[in-house]
Motif scaffolding. Structure first.
Motif, PDB file in Angstrom:
ATOM      1  N   ALA A 153       8.898  65.468 -32.648  1.00  0.00           N
ATOM      2  CA  ALA A 153      10.132  65.044 -32.812  1.00  0.00           C
ATOM      3  C   ALA A 153      10.576  63.500 -33.531  1.00  0.00           C
ATOM      4  CB  ALA A 153      11.278  65.106 -31.519  1.00  0.00           C
ATOM      5  N   ARG A 154      11.181  63.296 -34.471  1.00  0.00           N
ATOM      6  CA  ARG A 154      11.353  62.027 -35.096  1.00  0.00           C
ATOM      7  C   ARG A 154      12.625  61.465 -34.371  1.00  0.00           C
ATOM      8  NH1 ARG A 154       9.609  63.996 -40.415  1.00  0.00           N
ATOM      9  NH2 ARG A 154      11.564  64.991 -40.752  1.00  0.00           N
ATOM     10  N   ALA A 155      13.588  62.418 -34.059  1.00  0.00           N
ATOM     11  CA  ALA A 155      15.026  61.820 -33.619  1.00  0.00           C
ATOM     12  C   ALA A 155      15.652  63.076 -32.669  1.00  0.00           C
ATOM     13  CB  ALA A 155      15.944  61.481 -34.658  1.00  0.00           C
ATOM     14  N   TYR A 156      16.526  62.906 -31.998  1.00  0.00           N
ATOM     15  CA  TYR A 156      17.219  63.783 -31.098  1.00  0.00           C
ATOM     16  C   TYR A 156      18.705  63.660 -31.464  1.00  0.00           C
ATOM     17  CZ  TYR A 156      13.032  63.488 -28.798  1.00  0.00           C
ATOM     18  OH  TYR A 156      11.666  63.353 -28.375  1.00  0.00           O
ATOM     19  N   ASN A 157      19.381  64.877 -31.365  1.00  0.00           N
ATOM     20  CA  ASN A 157      21.025  65.074 -31.464  1.00  0.00           C
ATOM     21  C   ASN A 157      21.288  65.487 -30.057  1.00  0.00           C
ATOM     22  OD1 ASN A 157      20.544  64.448 -34.126  1.00  0.00           O
ATOM     23  ND2 ASN A 157      20.991  66.711 -34.852  1.00  0.00           N
ATOM     24  N   LEU A 158      22.691  64.563 -29.635  1.00  0.00           N
ATOM     25  CA  LEU A 158      22.981  64.672 -28.317  1.00  0.00           C
ATOM     26  C   LEU A 158      24.600  65.266 -28.492  1.00  0.00           C
ATOM     27  CD1 LEU A 158      22.927  64.427 -25.238  1.00  0.00           C
ATOM     28  CD2 LEU A 158      23.745  62.068 -25.775  1.00  0.00           C
ATOM     29  N   GLN A 159      25.030  66.200 -27.733  1.00  0.00           N
ATOM     30  CA  GLN A 159      26.591  66.505 -27.448  1.00  0.00           C
ATOM     31  C   GLN A 159      26.781  66.456 -26.131  1.00  0.00           C
ATOM     32  OE1 GLN A 159      26.909  70.070 -29.739  1.00  0.00           O
ATOM     33  NE2 GLN A 159      27.405  69.032 -31.659  1.00  0.00           N
ATOM     34  N   VAL A 160      28.046  66.091 -25.740  1.00  0.00           N
ATOM     35  CA  VAL A 160      28.472  66.129 -24.512  1.00  0.00           C
ATOM     36  C   VAL A 160      30.011  66.615 -24.680  1.00  0.00           C
ATOM     37  CG1 VAL A 160      28.954  64.493 -22.522  1.00  0.00           C
ATOM     38  CG2 VAL A 160      27.130  63.947 -23.914  1.00  0.00           C
ATOM     39  N   SER A 161      30.132  67.475 -23.814  1.00  0.00           N
ATOM     40  CA  SER A 161      31.495  68.173 -23.739  1.00  0.00           C
ATOM     41  C   SER A 161      31.846  68.662 -22.398  1.00  0.00           C
ATOM     42  CB  SER A 161      31.523  69.316 -24.703  1.00  0.00           C
ATOM     43  OG  SER A 161      32.802  69.855 -24.881  1.00  0.00           O
ATOM     44  N   VAL A 162      33.350  68.843 -22.165  1.00  0.00           N
ATOM     45  CA  VAL A 162      33.613  69.363 -20.835  1.00  0.00           C
ATOM     46  C   VAL A 162      33.937  70.893 -21.179  1.00  0.00           C
ATOM     47  CG1 VAL A 162      34.719  67.409 -19.900  1.00  0.00           C
ATOM     48  CG2 VAL A 162      36.098  68.913 -21.574  1.00  0.00           C
ATOM     49  N   ASP A 163      33.744  71.433 -22.401  1.00  0.00           N
ATOM     50  CA  ASP A 163      33.704  72.734 -22.875  1.00  0.00           C
ATOM     51  C   ASP A 163      32.477  73.246 -22.868  1.00  0.00           C
ATOM     52  OD1 ASP A 163      34.293  75.309 -24.252  1.00  0.00           O
ATOM     53  OD2 ASP A 163      34.940  74.420 -25.869  1.00  0.00           O
ATOM     54  N   GLN A 164      32.249  74.404 -22.225  1.00  0.00           N
ATOM     55  CA  GLN A 164      30.747  75.062 -22.259  1.00  0.00           C
ATOM     56  C   GLN A 164      30.220  75.503 -23.511  1.00  0.00           C
ATOM     57  OE1 GLN A 164      30.634  77.867 -18.963  1.00  0.00           O
ATOM     58  NE2 GLN A 164      32.133  79.137 -20.174  1.00  0.00           N
ATOM     59  N   ASN A 165      31.100  75.888 -24.326  1.00  0.00           N
ATOM     60  CA  ASN A 165      31.083  76.109 -25.650  1.00  0.00           C
ATOM     61  C   ASN A 165      30.532  75.238 -26.715  1.00  0.00           C
ATOM     62  OD1 ASN A 165      30.784  79.208 -24.826  1.00  0.00           O
ATOM     63  ND2 ASN A 165      33.244  79.000 -24.970  1.00  0.00           N
ATOM     64  N   PHE A 166      31.024  74.059 -26.290  1.00  0.00           N
ATOM     65  CA  PHE A 166      30.644  72.921 -27.336  1.00  0.00           C
ATOM     66  C   PHE A 166      31.587  73.039 -28.482  1.00  0.00           C
ATOM     67  CE2 PHE A 166      27.217  72.598 -24.485  1.00  0.00           C
ATOM     68  CZ  PHE A 166      27.019  71.235 -24.110  1.00  0.00           C
ATOM     69  N   ALA A 167      32.712  73.495 -28.362  1.00  0.00           N
ATOM     70  CA  ALA A 167      33.616  73.451 -29.411  1.00  0.00           C
ATOM     71  C   ALA A 167      33.847  72.146 -30.133  1.00  0.00           C
ATOM     72  CB  ALA A 167      34.815  74.089 -29.197  1.00  0.00           C
ATOM     73  N   VAL A 168      33.985  72.076 -31.485  1.00  0.00           N
ATOM     74  CA  VAL A 168      34.041  70.729 -32.142  1.00  0.00           C
ATOM     75  C   VAL A 168      35.089  70.075 -31.759  1.00  0.00           C
ATOM     76  CG1 VAL A 168      34.219  70.006 -34.420  1.00  0.00           C
ATOM     77  CG2 VAL A 168      32.609  71.990 -34.331  1.00  0.00           C
ATOM     78  N   GLY A 169      36.397  70.448 -31.573  1.00  0.00           N
ATOM     79  CA  GLY A 169      37.386  69.708 -30.933  1.00  0.00           C
ATOM     80  C   GLY A 169      37.386  69.188 -29.783  1.00  0.00           C
ATOM     81  N   ASN A 170      36.554  69.821 -28.731  1.00  0.00           N
ATOM     82  CA  ASN A 170      36.248  69.449 -27.430  1.00  0.00           C
ATOM     83  C   ASN A 170      35.045  68.603 -27.025  1.00  0.00           C
ATOM     84  OD1 ASN A 170      38.456  70.624 -26.848  1.00  0.00           O
ATOM     85  ND2 ASN A 170      37.593  72.587 -26.528  1.00  0.00           N
ATOM     86  N   LEU A 171      34.395  67.827 -28.186  1.00  0.00           N
ATOM     87  CA  LEU A 171      33.226  67.037 -27.998  1.00  0.00           C
ATOM     88  C   LEU A 171      33.538  65.467 -27.390  1.00  0.00           C
ATOM     89  CD1 LEU A 171      31.066  68.107 -30.788  1.00  0.00           C
ATOM     90  CD2 LEU A 171      30.622  68.834 -28.523  1.00  0.00           C
ATOM     91  N   ASN A 172      33.278  65.295 -26.540  1.00  0.00           N
ATOM     92  CA  ASN A 172      33.150  63.553 -26.004  1.00  0.00           C
ATOM     93  C   ASN A 172      32.137  63.025 -26.729  1.00  0.00           C
ATOM     94  OD1 ASN A 172      33.899  65.822 -23.328  1.00  0.00           O
ATOM     95  ND2 ASN A 172      35.236  64.050 -23.359  1.00  0.00           N
ATOM     96  N   VAL A 173      31.100  63.591 -26.970  1.00  0.00           N
ATOM     97  CA  VAL A 173      30.236  62.680 -27.612  1.00  0.00           C
ATOM     98  C   VAL A 173      29.296  63.609 -28.568  1.00  0.00           C
ATOM     99  CG1 VAL A 173      27.741  61.381 -27.413  1.00  0.00           C
ATOM    100  CG2 VAL A 173      29.556  61.177 -25.542  1.00  0.00           C
TER     101      VAL A 173
END
Length: 184
Positions: A153-173
């Motif tokens: 791996a050269r890098a990592y992508n991270l998402q944090v959300s209160v929505d278990q489906n990680f919907a785009v409008g509900n991403l905190n990070v």
């Protein structure tokens, strides 16, 4: 193939001399590796193609394709090498590949193609999360997310959300290209 020749001198000609030309096809190299159906994990298992040497060979033509019949030139990479090994660069992951090789001999003679080999390049492994502990009752004051490094791996992508489906409008990070294995 039958062929014949006679001598001529003006109106005088000799009898024909006939012969048969038997041109046996020359067997191609035998594939050595990777073994059929191998799934190569990157970067620990690079794609190294090996085959047996052919006596008198001056070079080898190697074809690597996602087309098992090698009929679509747009899907086939052709390389000429002088050894019996070739490293395939920039292979796409999670994609089956097919390959074959033939030898070039003196006087522009070519052997038959080898049998067709196949392999697949595996994608990167999933990261292993190390902290904080997974669970609804984990009590954290300073949020520091940590994971194990993934080979290749050269890098990592991270998402944090209160929505278990990680919907785009509900991403905190939604952080891309993190070069370390921690995020706070």
């Amino acid at each position: 193939v039958m062929w014949r020749v006679r001598a001529v001198n003006g109106a005088d000609a000799s009898d024909w001399v006939e012969a048969t030309l038997d041109h046996d096809t020359l067997a191609g190299p035998s594939l050595v590796g990777p073994s059929p159906g191998a799934v190569l994990q990157q970067p620990d298992e690079p794609v190294v193609l090996n085959w047996t040497a052919v006596d008198g060979a001056t070079s080898y033509t190697v074809e690597v394709s996602t087309d098992s019949t090698f009929t679509d030139a747009a899907l086939t990479r052709t390389e000429t090498v002088t050894s019996t090994t070739m490293v395939v660069q920039n292979a796409l992951v999670a994609q089956p590949y097919f390959w074959r090789v033939r030898a070039a001999l003196a006087s522009d003679l070519l052997t038959e193609w080898s049998s067709v080999g196949d392999y697949e390049v595996a994608g990167l492994s999933k990261p292993v999360l190390t902290s904080p502990a997974d669970g609804p009752f984990t009590n954290v004051e300073d949020v520091v997310l940590d994971w194990e490094p993934v080979p290749g791996a050269r890098a990592y992508n991270l998402q944090v959300s209160v929505d278990q489906n990680f919907a785009v409008g509900n991403l905190n990070v939604d952080q891309k290209n993190i070069t370390g294995t921690r995020y706070s």
